[in-house]
Design a protein around this motif. Structure first.
Motif, short mmCIF file in Angstrom:
data_model
loop_
_atom_site.label_atom_id
_atom_site.label_comp_id
_atom_site.label_asym_id
_atom_site.label_seq_id
_atom_site.Cartn_x
_atom_site.Cartn_y
_atom_site.Cartn_z
N GLU A 188 11.48 34.76 13.41
CA GLU A 188 13.07 35.08 13.59
C GLU A 188 13.72 34.48 12.16
OE1 GLU A 188 13.79 36.29 16.31
OE2 GLU A 188 11.95 36.01 17.39
N SER A 189 13.13 33.66 11.45
CA SER A 189 13.80 33.29 10.41
C SER A 189 13.43 33.73 8.79
CB SER A 189 14.01 31.70 10.10
OG SER A 189 12.40 31.50 10.06
N GLU A 190 12.24 34.75 8.97
CA GLU A 190 11.89 35.29 7.70
C GLU A 190 12.71 36.53 7.43
OE1 GLU A 190 7.76 35.65 8.47
OE2 GLU A 190 7.27 33.55 7.74
N PRO A 191 12.73 36.92 6.21
CA PRO A 191 13.65 38.05 5.64
C PRO A 191 12.54 39.22 5.93
CG PRO A 191 12.33 37.03 3.84
CD PRO A 191 12.20 36.06 4.88
N MET A 192 13.48 40.32 6.24
CA MET A 192 13.01 41.49 6.40
C MET A 192 13.78 42.55 5.28
SD MET A 192 12.95 41.78 10.51
CE MET A 192 12.05 43.50 10.29
N TYR A 193 13.18 43.80 5.01
CA TYR A 193 13.69 44.39 4.07
C TYR A 193 13.91 45.88 4.52
CZ TYR A 193 11.40 40.88 1.68
OH TYR A 193 10.96 39.45 1.21
N ALA A 194 15.13 46.32 4.55
CA ALA A 194 15.64 47.82 5.02
C ALA A 194 15.77 48.42 3.74
CB ALA A 194 16.79 47.60 5.63
N VAL A 195 15.36 49.88 3.90
CA VAL A 195 15.46 50.90 2.79
C VAL A 195 16.28 51.65 3.17
CG1 VAL A 195 13.95 52.59 1.36
CG2 VAL A 195 13.05 50.77 2.34
N VAL A 196 17.25 51.81 2.50
CA VAL A 196 18.51 52.75 2.30
C VAL A 196 18.64 53.94 1.41
CG1 VAL A 196 21.08 52.72 2.36
CG2 VAL A 196 20.00 50.51 3.00
N ALA A 197 18.64 55.06 2.25
CA ALA A 197 18.58 56.31 1.48
C ALA A 197 19.99 56.95 1.39
CB ALA A 197 17.80 57.15 2.19
N GLY A 198 20.89 56.25 0.88
CA GLY A 198 22.35 57.15 0.77
C GLY A 198 23.25 56.27 1.61
N SER A 199 24.43 56.48 1.36
CA SER A 199 25.89 56.01 2.17
C SER A 199 26.69 57.09 2.02
CB SER A 199 26.13 54.55 1.82
OG SER A 199 25.22 53.60 1.82
N PHE A 200 27.61 57.43 3.16
CA PHE A 200 28.45 58.40 3.21
C PHE A 200 29.68 57.91 3.95
CE2 PHE A 200 24.38 60.26 2.86
CZ PHE A 200 24.37 61.22 2.10
N SER A 201 30.97 58.64 3.55
CA SER A 201 31.85 58.27 4.45
C SER A 201 32.19 59.28 5.52
CB SER A 201 33.26 58.43 3.33
OG SER A 201 33.19 59.45 2.65
N LYS A 202 31.72 60.31 5.30
CA LYS A 202 31.69 61.43 6.48
C LYS A 202 30.25 61.29 7.01
CE LYS A 202 35.15 64.16 4.00
NZ LYS A 202 35.28 65.43 3.81
N LYS A 203 30.49 61.58 8.57
CA LYS A 203 29.11 61.56 9.52
C LYS A 203 28.25 62.76 9.09
CE LYS A 203 27.60 60.52 14.01
NZ LYS A 203 27.80 59.96 15.40
N ASP A 204 29.02 63.93 8.97
CA ASP A 204 28.31 65.05 8.99
C ASP A 204 27.44 65.01 7.75
OD1 ASP A 204 29.56 66.24 11.10
OD2 ASP A 204 31.01 67.27 10.02
N ASN A 205 27.81 64.45 6.61
CA ASN A 205 27.12 64.31 5.49
C ASN A 205 25.67 63.39 5.63
OD1 ASN A 205 28.76 65.91 3.89
ND2 ASN A 205 29.81 64.21 2.98
N ALA A 206 25.93 62.37 6.56
CA ALA A 206 24.72 61.76 6.74
C ALA A 206 23.81 62.36 7.77
CB ALA A 206 25.42 60.06 7.35
N THR A 207 24.19 63.10 8.45
CA THR A 207 23.46 63.99 9.23
C THR A 207 22.59 64.85 8.74
OG1 THR A 207 25.14 63.73 11.29
CG2 THR A 207 23.53 65.35 11.49
N LYS A 208 23.09 65.47 7.72
CA LYS A 208 22.51 66.33 6.77
C LYS A 208 21.25 65.79 6.14
CE LYS A 208 26.46 69.56 6.15
NZ LYS A 208 27.62 70.07 5.20
N GLN A 209 21.78 64.52 5.67
CA GLN A 209 20.90 63.78 4.78
C GLN A 209 19.51 63.56 5.69
OE1 GLN A 209 19.90 63.25 1.68
NE2 GLN A 209 20.50 61.18 1.11
N ILE A 210 19.63 63.16 7.12
CA ILE A 210 18.57 62.84 7.92
C ILE A 210 17.59 64.00 8.26
CG2 ILE A 210 18.23 62.42 10.48
CD1 ILE A 210 18.96 59.79 9.19
N ALA A 211 18.46 65.07 8.19
CA ALA A 211 17.67 66.56 8.47
C ALA A 211 16.92 66.83 7.15
CB ALA A 211 18.84 67.46 8.92
N ASN A 212 17.19 66.58 6.24
CA ASN A 212 16.71 66.95 4.82
C ASN A 212 15.25 65.99 4.58
OD1 ASN A 212 18.36 68.89 4.14
ND2 ASN A 212 19.42 67.31 2.96
#
Length: 290
Positions: free
Chosen positions: A81-105
């Motif tokens: 519970e106390s050990e670190p984990m590492y999340a990989v982020v592949a972009g951030s968007f202010s519009k959900k549609d752009n995020a959805t397109k990134q997921i599809a790609n």
């Protein structure tokens, strides 16, 4: 996009809380951590090394006596519970549609990902999470894969599981007492124990397994505690936990409206409710998601 990325990373490289999903292609929740018994190890030496009692170590592993053997694996409560984990982020968007397109790609290229929301200054941003790893080397490999596939601004966010005063779901009851101190009195009702520290209201209510003492739920009320290290105002909450995944308004006492910050990470959820003044913390509610 770079502006959003800076907002998400600024001061939050360790404290940013991102919820995660389990994927089947090699990344997801951290495995349970254990220790392998080596020559010379005893239950006493292992318990001291990992800040546990011998009885806790026995109860958590279902041991009937103090006998252990070389090569045996013992689960250590609270370690994962106390050990670190590492999340990989592949972009951030202010519009959900752009995020959805990134997921599809990404899916077309065989890379699983999901959208994680973050609320920053009352504005919602959509982050593409492409895996969460318990080992940084695996997160680095995923980041490299993303960059090879055109996501040149992919980055890694380091975070620990959600906690209240460094008490995590999975800790033992005695570990909780080490953080909050010994109460002046306790009251038990089913598997909920209320801890009183100043004789008025219960400062802590803990849900735990009576058999092995493992904590699976925790409610903390700062009003009834004298712990200066516990965040008590909204600005302090953001400094400790980062920006929430969601923000809600709920009905509270006397027909008032109270705000909530909601954090989700690694199958856990932390709800922090603020008083009707909009800034003072009423309570922390930490639990395991089902």
């Amino acid at each position: 996009m770079n502006k959003i990325k800076r907002l998400l990373q600024l001061g939050l490289s360790v404290l940013l809380m991102i919820s995660l999903l389990f994927f089947t292609n090699g990344f997801g929740y951290a495995d349970d951590h254990d220790v392998t018994v080596k020559k010379g190890d005893t239950l006493y030496s292992l318990s001291k090394k990992h800040n546990l009692t011998v009885q806790e170590l026995k109860d958590f592993n279902g041991l009937k006596n103090n006998t252990i053997y070389i090569g045996q694996k013992l689960l250590l409560p609270g370690l994962t519970e106390s050990e670190p984990m590492y999340a990989v982020v592949a972009g951030s968007f202010s519009k959900k549609d752009n995020a959805t397109k990134q997921i599809a790609n990404l899916k077309k290229k065989g890379i699983e990902a999901t959208v994680i929301t973050k609320v920053i200054y009352n504005k919602t941003y959509y982050c593409i999470q492409a895996g969460v790893f318990s080992k940084k080397v695996n997160a680095e490999k995923q980041k490299k894969l993303l960059r090879k596939n055109g996501i040149t601004d992919a980055y890694i966010v380091t975070s620990k599981n959600l906690h209240v005063l460094d008490v995590h779901v999975g800790f033992t009851y005695s570990q909780l007492l080490q953080q909050f101190g010994k109460p002046v009195k306790t009251e038990d009702q089913l598997n909920i124990r209320s801890l009183y520290y100043n004789g008025e209201g219960a400062g802590v209510r803990v849900n735990f397994n009576m058999e092995n003492g493992s904590v699976f739920g925790l409610q903390v009320y700062p009003e009834y505690l004298k712990l200066g290290s516990l965040p008590k105002e909204k600005s302090q909450v953001i400094n400790v936990y980062g920006y929430p995944n969601d923000v809600k308004n709920v009905s509270c006492y006397e027909s008032a409206t109270c705000g909530q910050f909601i954090y989700q990470f690694n199958k856990h959820e932390l709800i922090i409710q603020f008083d009707r003044d909009g800034k003072t913390v009423q309570y922390f509610d930490l639990s395991r998601l089902h």
